[in-house]
Design a protein around this motif. Structure first.
Motif, PDB file in Angstrom:
ATOM      1  N   ALA A  98      43.068  34.536  43.777  1.00  0.00           N
ATOM      2  CA  ALA A  98      43.808  34.599  42.518  1.00  0.00           C
ATOM      3  C   ALA A  98      44.920  33.558  42.485  1.00  0.00           C
ATOM      4  O   ALA A  98      45.162  32.931  41.436  1.00  0.00           O
ATOM      5  CB  ALA A  98      44.391  35.996  42.324  1.00  0.00           C
ATOM      6  N   LEU A 102      43.502  31.441  39.391  1.00  0.00           N
ATOM      7  CA  LEU A 102      44.078  31.702  38.068  1.00  0.00           C
ATOM      8  C   LEU A 102      44.720  30.457  37.465  1.00  0.00           C
ATOM      9  O   LEU A 102      44.436  30.117  36.302  1.00  0.00           O
ATOM     10  CB  LEU A 102      45.074  32.858  38.150  1.00  0.00           C
ATOM     11  N   THR A 156      34.733  34.915  45.691  1.00  0.00           N
ATOM     12  CA  THR A 156      35.479  35.382  44.523  1.00  0.00           C
ATOM     13  C   THR A 156      36.192  34.302  43.733  1.00  0.00           C
ATOM     14  O   THR A 156      36.559  34.540  42.580  1.00  0.00           O
ATOM     15  CB  THR A 156      36.529  36.426  44.960  1.00  0.00           C
ATOM     16  N   ILE A 160      36.777  34.009  39.336  1.00  0.00           N
ATOM     17  CA  ILE A 160      38.148  34.037  38.823  1.00  0.00           C
ATOM     18  C   ILE A 160      38.423  32.799  37.981  1.00  0.00           C
ATOM     19  O   ILE A 160      38.982  32.886  36.872  1.00  0.00           O
ATOM     20  CB  ILE A 160      39.147  34.157  39.990  1.00  0.00           C
ATOM     21  N   THR A 164      38.740  33.156  33.773  1.00  0.00           N
ATOM     22  CA  THR A 164      40.054  32.783  33.251  1.00  0.00           C
ATOM     23  C   THR A 164      39.928  31.618  32.280  1.00  0.00           C
ATOM     24  O   THR A 164      40.558  31.608  31.205  1.00  0.00           O
ATOM     25  CB  THR A 164      41.000  32.420  34.400  1.00  0.00           C
ATOM     26  N   MET A 202      42.353  37.467  32.808  1.00  0.00           N
ATOM     27  CA  MET A 202      42.697  37.344  34.225  1.00  0.00           C
ATOM     28  C   MET A 202      42.428  38.658  34.960  1.00  0.00           C
ATOM     29  O   MET A 202      41.898  38.662  36.082  1.00  0.00           O
ATOM     30  CB  MET A 202      44.165  36.941  34.375  1.00  0.00           C
ATOM     31  N   SER A 205      38.787  38.954  35.409  1.00  0.00           N
ATOM     32  CA  SER A 205      38.282  38.090  36.479  1.00  0.00           C
ATOM     33  C   SER A 205      38.562  38.692  37.852  1.00  0.00           C
ATOM     34  O   SER A 205      37.716  38.607  38.756  1.00  0.00           O
ATOM     35  CB  SER A 205      38.924  36.699  36.371  1.00  0.00           C
ATOM     36  N   ILE A 206      39.715  39.317  38.018  1.00  0.00           N
ATOM     37  CA  ILE A 206      40.030  39.952  39.298  1.00  0.00           C
ATOM     38  C   ILE A 206      39.136  41.177  39.503  1.00  0.00           C
ATOM     39  O   ILE A 206      38.696  41.464  40.622  1.00  0.00           O
ATOM     40  CB  ILE A 206      41.518  40.324  39.356  1.00  0.00           C
ATOM     41  N   ALA A 209      35.897  39.866  40.614  1.00  0.00           N
ATOM     42  CA  ALA A 209      36.030  39.401  42.001  1.00  0.00           C
ATOM     43  C   ALA A 209      36.050  40.576  42.965  1.00  0.00           C
ATOM     44  O   ALA A 209      35.494  40.496  44.068  1.00  0.00           O
ATOM     45  CB  ALA A 209      37.300  38.564  42.142  1.00  0.00           C
TER      46      ALA A 209
END
Length: 272
Positions: A98, A102, A156, A160, A164, A202, A205-206, A209
């Motif tokens: 991240a 990000l 991951t 991400i 994003t 975001m 995306s996490i 992941a």
């Protein structure tokens, strides 16, 4: 670089992950019914398959022995130490992804030229199986912990970045035009429009992941670590304790489900 605008062609190429993961899956009755059906299917299949005389030594996969082993595991400190070890590896790996992914996702989504330049390399890396990095991880890092972190990061970081970037690309271009007409520069656009709008993406995306990392974690812990859920599965397999093996698999599903629900609630809170 010029600020990004709505690019129909690029949007068609990209896949909108968050459209699925941002939906509210409401209705606890349906969820409960789904779990009941899953339990019946598990019981039926294992009863048919593992009660045969030639497969009777696999009877540990049946619901009864598995649930008994799961109850024993919940009372075992070694199990909880392994749970915390696995969660720590997940947190460290995703935090690093991240931290890198990000900001890159925001920049790639905002700047059209950068997106065109990086699209093919990111897609190329994304299509490489994370587990294929195992030999390289063992060569690069002296400790198994660092190798596991590396594998989680490789698994991951691309989701991400991509999700994003998709969030940034979906910003209404009229908002950007109005801000530009007010004299805003790119930094101000990112601070006042892009980042606030992209926060739900975001989180999505996490969440994506997390699901991928949870899948990669177990085989990654076969590398040689002395704790973790993957280690417990490997140990149960070597000792042919199939009830314990299935119990750990069920525990992994329970823990992953709880973590996913936590992020789902966070999505719903930040979505608007």
């Amino acid at each position: 670089m010029k600020s990004t605008k709505k690019d129909t062609r690029n949007s068609a190429v990209q896949f909108e992950f968050s459209s699925f993961f941002m939906r509210g899956w409401s209705g606890w009755k349906y969820e409960l019914a789904g779990f009941v059906l899953f339990a019946f299917a598990w019981a039926a299949v294992t009863q048919i398959v593992f009660t045969r005389p030639e497969l009777y030594h696999f009877k540990g996969f049946l619901p009864g022995p598995t649930l008994a082993a799961l109850a024993d595991a919940f009372q075992n400190s070694k199990f909880w130490m392994s749970v915390f070890a696995s969660l720590r590896r997940i947190v460290v790996g995703i935090a690093i992804s991240a931290f890198i992914g990000l900001p890159l996702g925001v920049l790639i989504g905002f700047f059209t030229r950068l997106r065109k330049l990086t699209y093919s390399p990111i897609q190329f890396v994304r299509m490489i199986s994370p587990l294929s990095w195992m030999p390289i991880a063992l060569l690069l890092f002296t400790s198994f912990e660092s190798a596991v972190h590396f594998l989680i990061i490789m698994a991951t970081i691309c989701p991400i970045i991509l999700n994003t970037a998709i969030g940034v690309m979906n910003i209404n271009p009229q908002w950007l035009k109005m801000a530009l007409n007010q004299g805003a520069n790119n930094i101000q656009l990112i601070q006042t429009i892009v980042l606030p709008y992209s926060i739900p993406h975001m989180i999505t995306s996490i969440r994506l992941a997390l699901g991928i990392a949870w899948i990669v974690l177990v085989p990654a812990e076969f590398l040689g670590v002395s704790s973790g859920l993957g280690y417990l599965i490997n140990d149960a397999r070597d000792t042919m304790a199939y009830d314990k093996l299935m119990a750990i698999i069920i525990a992994i599903g329970i823990l992953g489900f709880i973590l996913d629900r936590i992020f789902q609630k966070l999505q719903h809170r930040l979505g608007p």
